[in-house]
Design an enzyme around this catalytic site. Structure first.
Site, short mmCIF file in Angstrom:
data_model
loop_
_atom_site.label_atom_id
_atom_site.label_comp_id
_atom_site.label_asym_id
_atom_site.label_seq_id
_atom_site.Cartn_x
_atom_site.Cartn_y
_atom_site.Cartn_z
N TYR A 291 4.82 -8.37 -1.00
CA TYR A 291 3.64 -8.25 -1.74
C TYR A 291 3.67 -6.74 -2.53
O TYR A 291 3.89 -5.96 -1.81
CB TYR A 291 2.50 -8.25 -0.82
CG TYR A 291 1.07 -7.96 -1.44
CD1 TYR A 291 0.21 -9.04 -1.73
CD2 TYR A 291 0.75 -6.69 -1.47
CE1 TYR A 291 -1.09 -8.69 -2.47
CE2 TYR A 291 -0.48 -6.44 -2.22
CZ TYR A 291 -1.59 -7.47 -2.59
OH TYR A 291 -2.62 -7.10 -3.34
N GLU B 187 -1.46 -8.04 -9.33
CA GLU B 187 -0.86 -8.55 -7.94
C GLU B 187 0.32 -9.37 -8.39
O GLU B 187 0.22 -10.16 -9.01
CB GLU B 187 -2.09 -9.09 -7.46
CG GLU B 187 -1.70 -9.46 -5.86
CD GLU B 187 -2.87 -10.00 -5.12
OE1 GLU B 187 -3.73 -9.15 -4.57
OE2 GLU B 187 -3.16 -11.25 -5.00
#
Ligand code: GDP
Ligand code: MN
Length: 379
Positions: free
Chosen positions: A101, A189
């Site tokens: 991530y 993101e």
């Protein structure tokens, strides 16, 4: 403002972040044609503005173009967390060795962009933050200095051991930071950022939220807005330059000024009611704005009474009253409307309103109580 994955990937690609090639389709035939052109297995990915599409069955692997068509048929029209799928992204499927991530948010506490990376990628990052916060590494970036390559590398080292991958990841972080500024994002993101068996590092998902207050200088990004995915009343309000937020209650509120609108909602709650919306008609006194505001409020089926609360300063009560009368003629409301008008040209306003025979109130408290009472929910 939220945008779709395929749009976020366009932004990422524009700063040089590697993403697999992809195209959107709104019908199964086009989905198949794209897959034929790629001549490789593809992913069929629902384009909705909510996360967790994979878990909801909105992200599927298609071995062949026929499979892509069948899956597109299934996914298009699907409901994912209340959103209907109108488009699918057909993108080359890649072999995944690991998922991490990486993201940047604007952090109000530090007043800085904070970069977050975690080797626990692919899953819900909120869950990682709650259960295993030690797996998330953060860095608050000084916006004057910007992100430096050594900092990006430090972060990349928490994800990878291979120096080649660390370099690639650091480069992606630098570019992600660039993208964050470029589009005035409040969040960017990549979840997951993946490694392939060949050692490549790629963004296979993309999320970008834009700061609404910057949209005036982000015309290209604003054009990405998906009107189908938004509340129709909020779209209409924005076009009329009204600040409107739909809520779940039953007292429609039409107020001038954001502060007064907040105070009005507080009072509605205090006297046992529940506001149906926040609505600020702004400081100007344009009768048309009042008409539009009323049309938005009255089309909400939850509204059982309307409370108009105007404190005239720059706003003139007579103009607002003219708008109210016009709205009454146009929409013939079937729910009670309570008006509290005070301030500039108050007397003229009251005179204009007399023709509507509305229950009026002199004080805000009285007006709020009356609206709740008339809605049939006296506290
Ligand atoms: P989300 O569920 O909305 O976050 O959608 P993602 O784009 O993140 O996809 C969900 C999951 O599907 C990813 O975490 C991957 O595990 C998987 N996935 C997506 N694209 C590919 C791909 O090209 N190849 C493989 N093998 N898996 C993929
Ligand atoms: Mn994802």
């Amino acid at each position: 403002m939220k945008i779709h994955e395929y749009q976020a990937k366009e932004i990422f690609a524009s700063v040089g972040i590697p993403v697999p090639p992809g195209e959107v389709a709104s019908d199964p035939g086009t989905a198949e044609a794209i897959a034929v052109r790629y001549n490789k297995p593809v992913m069929v990915k629902s384009q909705v503005l909510v996360g967790g599409r994979g878990k909801a069955g909105g992200v599927k692997y298609a071995e062949s173009p026929e499979a892509a068509r069948v899956l597109a048929t299934k996914i298009l029209g699907m409901d994912i967390k209340g959103e209907t799928v109108n488009k699918v992204l057909i993108t080359e499927a890649v072999d995944i060795l690991s998922e991490s991530y990486v993201g940047i948010i604007l952090d109000r506490a530090t007043q800085r962009p904070v970069i977050m990376v975690s080797p626990a990628g692919g899953v819900d990052i909120e869950e990682v933050a709650a259960k295993t916060p030690e797996k998330i590494h953060k860095l608050a970036v000084d916006p004057v200095v910007g992100l430096k390559l050594f900092q990006a590398r430090d972060l990349a080292y928490t994800l990878y051991r291979d120096i080649g991958q660390v370099r690639k990841c650091a480069d992606i972080l630098m570019k992600l930071y660039e993208a964050f500024w470029k589009v005035d994002a409040s969040l960017v993101e990549i979840n997951p950022l993946i490694t392939t068996p060949g050692g490549d590092v790629l963004a296979i998902d993309a999320k970008v939220n834009i700061d609404d207050n910057a949209l005036f200088r982000q015309k290209e990004v604003e054009a990405m807005r998906d009107l189908d995915a938004e509340e129709a009343s909020e779209v209409k309000a924005r076009e009329a330059d009204l600040s409107y937020v739909k809520l779940d209650g039953y007292i429609g509120c039409c107020v001038n000024g954001a502060g007064l609108a907040m105070a009005t909602m507080d009072l509605v709650k205090r006297y046992g009611g529940d506001p149906a919306n926040f609505l600020d008609i702004g400081g100007s006194s344009n009768p048309q704005k009042v008409v539009t505001a009323m049309s938005i409020i009255l089309t909400d089926p939850n509204v059982r009474a309307v409370l108009i609360n105007i404190f005239g300063g720059i706003t003139r009560c007579d103009d607002v009253a003219t708008g109210i009368v016009q709205a009454f003629e146009e929409f013939k409301p079937t729910v009670p409307v309570v008006v509290r008008l005070t301030g500039t040209n108050e007397k003229e306003g009251q005179k204009i309103l007399a023709s509507c025979k509305l229950p009026s109130a002199d004080t805000l408290d009285e007006a709020v109580k009356k609206a709740i009472e008339l809605a049939g929910n006296a506290a």
